[in-house]
Write a protein that holds these residues in place. Structure first.
Motif, PDB file in Angstrom:
ATOM      1  N   TYR A  35      91.583 -34.182  27.180  1.00  0.00           N
ATOM      2  CA  TYR A  35      90.354 -33.963  27.278  1.00  0.00           C
ATOM      3  C   TYR A  35      89.889 -32.810  28.211  1.00  0.00           C
ATOM      4  O   TYR A  35      89.216 -31.713  27.798  1.00  0.00           O
ATOM      5  N   THR A  36      90.727 -32.437  29.274  1.00  0.00           N
ATOM      6  CA  THR A  36      90.837 -31.475  30.064  1.00  0.00           C
ATOM      7  C   THR A  36      91.138 -30.361  29.310  1.00  0.00           C
ATOM      8  O   THR A  36      90.531 -29.123  29.528  1.00  0.00           O
ATOM      9  N   ARG A  37      92.163 -30.452  28.611  1.00  0.00           N
ATOM     10  CA  ARG A  37      92.890 -29.081  27.798  1.00  0.00           C
ATOM     11  C   ARG A  37      91.825 -28.662  26.855  1.00  0.00           C
ATOM     12  O   ARG A  37      91.373 -27.485  26.747  1.00  0.00           O
ATOM     13  N   GLY A  38      90.926 -29.643  26.112  1.00  0.00           N
ATOM     14  CA  GLY A  38      90.016 -29.162  25.195  1.00  0.00           C
ATOM     15  C   GLY A  38      88.819 -28.564  26.089  1.00  0.00           C
ATOM     16  O   GLY A  38      88.455 -27.550  25.528  1.00  0.00           O
ATOM     17  N   ARG A  39      88.404 -28.968  27.043  1.00  0.00           N
ATOM     18  CA  ARG A  39      87.304 -28.646  27.652  1.00  0.00           C
ATOM     19  C   ARG A  39      87.579 -27.040  28.261  1.00  0.00           C
ATOM     20  O   ARG A  39      86.840 -26.321  27.984  1.00  0.00           O
ATOM     21  N   LEU A  40      88.809 -26.709  28.884  1.00  0.00           N
ATOM     22  CA  LEU A  40      89.170 -25.335  29.194  1.00  0.00           C
ATOM     23  C   LEU A  40      89.194 -24.548  28.301  1.00  0.00           C
ATOM     24  O   LEU A  40      88.952 -23.530  28.096  1.00  0.00           O
ATOM     25  N   LEU A  41      89.637 -24.949  26.813  1.00  0.00           N
ATOM     26  CA  LEU A  41      89.977 -24.287  25.812  1.00  0.00           C
ATOM     27  C   LEU A  41      88.593 -23.508  25.443  1.00  0.00           C
ATOM     28  O   LEU A  41      88.368 -22.671  25.041  1.00  0.00           O
ATOM     29  N   ASN A  42      87.511 -24.730  25.310  1.00  0.00           N
ATOM     30  CA  ASN A  42      86.122 -24.331  24.632  1.00  0.00           C
ATOM     31  C   ASN A  42      85.537 -23.648  25.920  1.00  0.00           C
ATOM     32  O   ASN A  42      84.831 -22.596  25.355  1.00  0.00           O
ATOM     33  N   GLU A  43      85.857 -23.479  26.969  1.00  0.00           N
ATOM     34  CA  GLU A  43      85.051 -22.809  28.209  1.00  0.00           C
ATOM     35  C   GLU A  43      85.705 -21.213  27.764  1.00  0.00           C
ATOM     36  O   GLU A  43      84.970 -20.315  27.889  1.00  0.00           O
ATOM     37  N   LYS A  44      87.155 -21.153  27.457  1.00  0.00           N
ATOM     38  CA  LYS A  44      87.417 -19.936  27.353  1.00  0.00           C
ATOM     39  C   LYS A  44      86.742 -19.056  26.042  1.00  0.00           C
ATOM     40  O   LYS A  44      86.518 -17.962  26.120  1.00  0.00           O
ATOM     41  N   ILE A  45      86.808 -19.947  24.927  1.00  0.00           N
ATOM     42  CA  ILE A  45      86.096 -19.428  23.693  1.00  0.00           C
ATOM     43  C   ILE A  45      84.467 -18.913  24.084  1.00  0.00           C
ATOM     44  O   ILE A  45      84.174 -18.147  23.562  1.00  0.00           O
ATOM     45  N   PHE A  46      83.748 -19.843  24.674  1.00  0.00           N
ATOM     46  CA  PHE A  46      82.431 -19.597  25.178  1.00  0.00           C
ATOM     47  C   PHE A  46      82.322 -18.319  25.916  1.00  0.00           C
ATOM     48  O   PHE A  46      81.445 -17.407  25.672  1.00  0.00           O
TER      49      PHE A  46
END
Length: 429
Positions: A411-422
């Motif tokens: 979950y943390t990895r996915g959230r950080l990845l999405n934040e980088k994309i945004f």
């Protein structure tokens, strides 16, 4: 192993797999060995009986069924790796040919990650200006409302023996009846409410004014025509109420001492300045979230993808489970919530399906952008984020024992990845 693949509609794929008789015989031997451990054969230790005798004792049908299961479990993942297929969820397996001394073949149908024709997201991001800090204004009224909220949050309630007044906190026992029968949700004991907040049926709180502790009262109220429970909308309801407790609100004065009690503020002026800064940050975040949602929606609209049902189902499950957890944290039961709404879980799932579709599409689009731009999240980044999360839990070891750490990491990895994309989208605006 032979593998033939065929694309199907709705982002599904069919795989036809076959192994020769020699390879298939290895799985039959393994099945016999596994099954014979649990079958008593006179004169032989478990698993050591000759093949012919074991076959007679166990039965060819059971052996072939077990061998097929073993073969599928090994061959199917190998076929996915060989064909470089990103499968989603569990496959639908159909055995085509199963017999001794013959090739073994089966067919698998599985959802796969859909092919996405990604829109020009940079162009779409540039088309919508990201709100800046200078455009965000905070009014004096908003600051005063925040200050009053702080004041109310530190209000103390002192038990008094006088009649109840507006603003008092009371605890009551009550029943609500129609035609002599208690209505759904129409009974409670030691129920807290603050007179004047307007959280009950119009007229209910006013009827409590002037009542002392242990006083009882009966009165009738006509429910509004737009009452949420349509069954009782517009009906005359009879209430029986007993006052169990009356408490007077004692709110602190808004002065420099109050400011100092909130935190490290020199005076009330400093507290107001801090509230203004926080309100600006809050509005900035809301504006940024709204911008992100709009840009993502535009990218989804202008991209092309077929959404597998299994992804929608997965998102729907997550939505329902998140909602159940939120109710549980509030001390509420999911079944009781559904009963109050007069809905079934199946009806809720049907209502929430469009939201699940939107979330599934958003996840796929973000994943596609991340893959196209080769955006990664390193293990140290995930570890640092979790360490920051840990700081919010004084008793982390107790919390840790109750959660799935692998799930938290993902979950943390996915959230950080999405934040980088945004952030990439914002930089392109």
């Amino acid at each position: 192993m032979k593998v033939e693949t065929k694309k199907l509609p709705q982002s599904e794929m069919e795989l036809l797999m076959e192994i020769d008789a020699k390879e298939w015989d290895k799985f039959i031997i393994q099945a016999i060995q596994n099954l014979s451990r649990f079958v008593k054969i006179e004169g032989f230790r478990p698993g050591m009986a000759p093949r012919q005798i074991a076959e007679q004792k166990i039965g060819l049908g059971k052996i072939l069924e077990t061998a097929a299961d073993l073969a599928v479990r090994q061959i199917y993942p190998e076929a996915l790796r060989q064909e470089k297929i990103d499968a989603i969820g569990q496959p639908e397996i159909n055995v085509l040919k199963i017999a001794p001394d013959n090739p073994f073949s089966f067919k698998a149908k599985v959802a796969v990650l859909p092919e996405i024709k990604l829109a020009d997201w940079r162009c779409l991001a540039r088309a919508e200006k990201l709100p800046d800090k200078e455009s965000i204004k905070i009014t004096d009224q908003e600051i005063e409302e925040s200050l009053n909220w702080l004041k109310q949050s530190r209000t103390k309630f002192i038990t008094v023996l006088r009649p109840a007044q507006a603003g008092d906190r009371v605890e009551i026992d009550f029943t609500a009846k129609h035609a002599g029968q208690v209505i759904d949700g129409g009974a409670s004991e030691n129920h807290p409410l603050i007179i004047g907040e307007g959280k009950f049926v119009p007229g209910f709180e006013n009827a409590l004014l002037g009542l002392k502790e242990n006083a009882e009262k009966q009165f009738d109220l006509v429910f509004p025509a737009d009452f949420k429970n349509k069954e009782h909308a517009g009906q005359n309801i009879n209430f029986s109420v007993k006052i169990k407790l009356v408490q007077e609100a004692q709110a602190p004065e808004l002065n420099d001492e109050f400011a100092k009690s909130i935190g490290e503020f020199a005076d009330l002026t400093a507290l107001r300045a801090n509230l203004k800064d926080n309100l600006i940050l809050e509005k900035e975040q809301k504006a940024r979230d709204a911008w992100r949602a709009k840009i993502l929606e535009n990218i989804i609209k202008n991209s092309s993808l077929e959404l597998p049902d299994v992804l929608v189902f997965g998102e729907l499950e997550r939505l329902i489970n998140e909602f159940k957890n939120n109710l549980r944290q509030m001390g509420l039961e999911f079944d009781a919530y559904l009963n109050n709404l007069k809905k079934t879980e199946e009806e809720m799932r049907r209502d929430w399906r469009p939201k699940a579709v939107d979330r599934a599409k958003a996840s796929l689009i973000l994943r596609a952008i991340g893959a196209a731009e080769k955006i990664k999240v390193s293990p140290p980044e995930v570890e640092e984020e979790i360490n920051q999360t840990v700081k919010h839990y004084p008793d982390w070891e107790t919390v840790k024992a109750k959660i799935d750490m692998a799930q938290l990491l993902e979950y943390t990895r996915g959230r950080l990845l999405n934040e980088k994309i945004f952030k990439l989208l914002e930089d392109a605006s």
